[in-house]
Design an enzyme around this catalytic site. Structure first.
Site, PDB file in Angstrom:
ATOM      1  N   LYS A  11       0.841  -1.200   0.000  1.00 32.00           N
ATOM      2  CA  LYS A  11       0.000   0.000   0.000  1.00 32.00           C
ATOM      3  C   LYS A  11       0.876   1.248   0.000  1.00 32.00           C
ATOM      4  O   LYS A  11       2.087   1.189   0.247  1.00 32.00           O
ATOM      5  CB  LYS A  11      -0.914  -0.001   1.223  1.00 32.00           C
ATOM      6  CG  LYS A  11      -0.192   0.042   2.560  1.00 32.00           C
ATOM      7  CD  LYS A  11      -1.164   0.020   3.721  1.00 32.00           C
ATOM      8  CE  LYS A  11      -0.414   0.056   5.062  1.00 32.00           C
ATOM      9  NZ  LYS A  11      -1.335   0.110   6.201  1.00 32.00           N
ATOM     10  N   ARG A  24     -10.698   0.402  14.777  1.00 32.69           N
ATOM     11  CA  ARG A  24     -10.700   1.054  13.471  1.00 32.69           C
ATOM     12  C   ARG A  24     -11.785   0.457  12.588  1.00 32.69           C
ATOM     13  O   ARG A  24     -12.829   1.074  12.376  1.00 32.69           O
ATOM     14  CB  ARG A  24      -9.297   0.914  12.845  1.00 32.69           C
ATOM     15  CG  ARG A  24      -9.032   1.812  11.671  1.00 32.69           C
ATOM     16  CD  ARG A  24      -7.547   1.889  11.359  1.00 32.69           C
ATOM     17  NE  ARG A  24      -6.930   0.596  11.080  1.00 32.69           N
ATOM     18  CZ  ARG A  24      -5.644   0.439  10.789  1.00 32.69           C
ATOM     19  NH1 ARG A  24      -4.841   1.486  10.747  1.00 32.69           N
ATOM     20  NH2 ARG A  24      -5.147  -0.761  10.543  1.00 32.69           N
ATOM     21  N   HIS A  51      -6.042  -6.925  13.259  1.00 35.91           N
ATOM     22  CA  HIS A  51      -4.804  -6.133  13.233  1.00 35.91           C
ATOM     23  C   HIS A  51      -4.405  -5.791  14.659  1.00 35.91           C
ATOM     24  O   HIS A  51      -5.216  -5.301  15.443  1.00 35.91           O
ATOM     25  CB  HIS A  51      -5.002  -4.860  12.426  1.00 35.91           C
ATOM     26  CG  HIS A  51      -3.725  -4.109  12.165  1.00 35.91           C
ATOM     27  ND1 HIS A  51      -2.736  -4.602  11.347  1.00 35.91           N
ATOM     28  CD2 HIS A  51      -3.278  -2.911  12.632  1.00 35.91           C
ATOM     29  CE1 HIS A  51      -1.738  -3.737  11.303  1.00 35.91           C
ATOM     30  NE2 HIS A  51      -2.031  -2.707  12.077  1.00 35.91           N
ATOM     31  N   ARG A  66       1.057 -10.679   7.237  1.00 34.10           N
ATOM     32  CA  ARG A  66       1.015  -9.459   6.439  1.00 34.10           C
ATOM     33  C   ARG A  66       2.335  -8.726   6.669  1.00 34.10           C
ATOM     34  O   ARG A  66       2.535  -8.070   7.689  1.00 34.10           O
ATOM     35  CB  ARG A  66      -0.174  -8.585   6.826  1.00 34.10           C
ATOM     36  CG  ARG A  66      -1.517  -9.234   6.571  1.00 34.10           C
ATOM     37  CD  ARG A  66      -2.669  -8.252   6.797  1.00 34.10           C
ATOM     38  NE  ARG A  66      -2.629  -7.644   8.111  1.00 34.10           N
ATOM     39  CZ  ARG A  66      -3.107  -8.191   9.217  1.00 34.10           C
ATOM     40  NH1 ARG A  66      -3.675  -9.403   9.178  1.00 34.10           N
ATOM     41  NH2 ARG A  66      -3.028  -7.566  10.374  1.00 34.10           N
ATOM     42  N   TYR A  81      14.560  32.052   2.933  1.00 36.09           N
ATOM     43  CA  TYR A  81      13.423  32.826   3.412  1.00 36.09           C
ATOM     44  C   TYR A  81      13.583  33.205   4.887  1.00 36.09           C
ATOM     45  O   TYR A  81      13.991  32.396   5.713  1.00 36.09           O
ATOM     46  CB  TYR A  81      12.129  32.037   3.242  1.00 36.09           C
ATOM     47  CG  TYR A  81      11.700  31.860   1.803  1.00 36.09           C
ATOM     48  CD1 TYR A  81      11.249  32.938   1.051  1.00 36.09           C
ATOM     49  CD2 TYR A  81      11.745  30.606   1.200  1.00 36.09           C
ATOM     50  CE1 TYR A  81      10.854  32.781  -0.270  1.00 36.09           C
ATOM     51  CE2 TYR A  81      11.351  30.425  -0.118  1.00 36.09           C
ATOM     52  CZ  TYR A  81      10.897  31.516  -0.848  1.00 36.09           C
ATOM     53  OH  TYR A  81      10.513  31.346  -2.150  1.00 36.09           O
ATOM     54  N   CYS A 120      13.266  25.359   1.174  1.00 36.32           N
ATOM     55  CA  CYS A 120      12.298  25.942   0.234  1.00 36.32           C
ATOM     56  C   CYS A 120      11.444  24.829  -0.384  1.00 36.32           C
ATOM     57  O   CYS A 120      11.632  23.646  -0.104  1.00 36.32           O
ATOM     58  CB  CYS A 120      13.032  26.699  -0.859  1.00 36.32           C
ATOM     59  SG  CYS A 120      14.240  27.896  -0.255  1.00 36.32           S
ATOM     60  N   ASP A 125      11.429  23.691  -3.411  1.00 40.05           N
ATOM     61  CA  ASP A 125      12.116  22.837  -4.371  1.00 40.05           C
ATOM     62  C   ASP A 125      13.621  22.732  -4.136  1.00 40.05           C
ATOM     63  O   ASP A 125      14.301  22.007  -4.863  1.00 40.05           O
ATOM     64  CB  ASP A 125      11.904  23.370  -5.796  1.00 40.05           C
ATOM     65  CG  ASP A 125      10.474  23.795  -6.026  1.00 40.05           C
ATOM     66  OD1 ASP A 125       9.602  22.914  -6.002  1.00 40.05           O
ATOM     67  OD2 ASP A 125      10.227  25.005  -6.200  1.00 40.05           O
TER      68      ASP A 125
END
Length: 388
Positions: free
Chosen positions: A41, A137, A167, A223, A269, A315, A317
């Site tokens: 997942k 859950r 679980h 799992r 910044y 920043c 990027d």
């Protein structure tokens, strides 16, 4: 970066051989009667779902698990034919889509069965019944709920109950006895379901931590999630791990600009950092839009085997580092991985961010391409496969 098919100086490397070894280690550790469900997942916990799934299946996994139906469909579209279980809730209107694609769904609601049956008609859908033993859950909690499901299933021929599962909530806490309470609750409710005619092929309780702690009490399917990627389920689990886990994820970038600074010059910044006289500053092309979030502004990276602290705010990027000396543009930078005698692990980043290691590879976004590495037939030769 052989066979490069991307256009920026930032990438992650995923060691598929590490995935294979981790799967084989778990298979060796648990009983021969226990099979492996590889959990892929969230894009394989950020490692790349398709490549990881393919490798896990070749290593001996028999089943795959994802969180949502979209993830399962993506695996089918990639040509993967192995059984796939969706662990999360799927709207009943998509039951026929799942059945048509040979995808197994998690079920725990009578109303869901009724709505799905009206859509499925004579089409057969594989389902696993989820039992809530203390996670709070999803799942059936009481015998009354189980009885309603049994009665509903008896009136519809659209469903094949292939499995029961639960679980664990505290399996990664070795000193916490709650796992015993959950096992006891599961066994009682599973026995009730079996006594009323349901005989599943698969029974699975164990996640990575549970499979390590109670390998003989987790049913006939584990799992395998976080530990398949070479990460311990928790810091506390490291001391009781019965075998070595091989980390599969590394993150790299490169220096794209180098400048020598005068005293007192601001960086990034907010001008939160000011340079010293003669300081060398390098710019690295990865930022919070890639998952390298601003909270890591006090972290460091590795450049030529030496620590280079991040300076100023990260920043969107890019970010800047204080270099140990003048270096060439294009020099490789390690954000997660080993370089010389220094190493930055996913656990190191998780500790700095005050979170769990699961979150770190998941937060490295899709703008960062994954390079999948595995050994070819000729020993010592690496094949590099790019999957965007």
């Amino acid at each position: 970066m052989d066979n490069q098919e991307f256009y920026r100086g930032t990438w992650a490397e995923v060691d598929l051989d590490a995935i294979e070894q981790n799967v084989k280690s778990f298979k060796k550790y648990v009983s021969n009667e226990v099979s492996v469900m590889a959990v892929v997942k969230a894009n394989g916990y950020g490692h790349g779902a398709v490549a990881v799934a393919q490798k896990a299946l070749r290593a001996g996994a028999e089943y795959l698990a994802v969180a949502i139906l979209d993830e399962a469909i993506a695996l089918r579209e990639a040509g993967i034919e192995a059984p796939i279980l969706v662990l999360g809730w799927v709207p009943p209107i998509y039951a026929e889509v799942a059945a048509r694609n040979g995808i197994t769904l998690t079920v725990f609601q009578e109303k869901w069965l009724e709505e799905a049956a009206s859509i499925l008609g004579k089409t057969l859908l594989n389902i696993h019944l989820k039992i809530d033993t203390g996670m709070g859950r999803l799942g059936i909690k009481e015998e009354d709920e189980a009885k309603q499901l049994i009665e509903c299933l008896a009136t519809h021929s659209s469903f094949y109950v292939e499995g029961f599962y639960t679980h664990f909530a505290t399996a990664d806490e070795p000193g916490n006895p709650f796992i015993e309470i959950q096992i006891d609750k599961f066994e009682k409710l599973a026995s009730f379901l079996k006594e009323n005619g349901l005989q599943p092929k698969w029974v699975h309780l164990g996640n990575s931590a549970g499979s390590i702690r109670v390998p003989k009490r987790i049913g006939n399917l584990i799992r395998l999630g976080i530990s398949m990627y070479g990460l311990s389920p928790s810091q506390e689990m490291k001391s009781i791990q019965p075998f070595k886990l091989n980390a599969a994820f590394r993150l790299y970038s490169q220096v794209v600009h180098v400048k020598k600074m005068m005293a007192g010059e601001p960086i990034s910044y907010g001008s939160t950092y000011h340079t010293s006289e003669g300081e060398w500053i390098g710019t690295i092309p990865i930022g919070y839009a890639d998952g390298w979030i601003r909270k890591l502004s006090d972290a460091y990276v590795l450049v030529n085997g030496e620590r280079a602290p991040i300076v100023g705010r990260i920043c969107m990027d890019q970010f800047m580092v204080r270099l140990p000396s003048k270096i060439e543009v294009g020099t490789k930078v390690t954000l997660i991985g080993k370089e010389g005698s220094e190493e930055i692990t996913i656990d190191d980043i998780a500790e700095r961010l005050e979170t769990i290691n699961y979150e770190i590879p998941c937060m490295i976004g899709p703008r960062v391409p994954r390079l999948f590495k595995e050994y070819g037939e000729k020993k010592g030769v690496m094949n590099t496969i790019l999957k965007k």
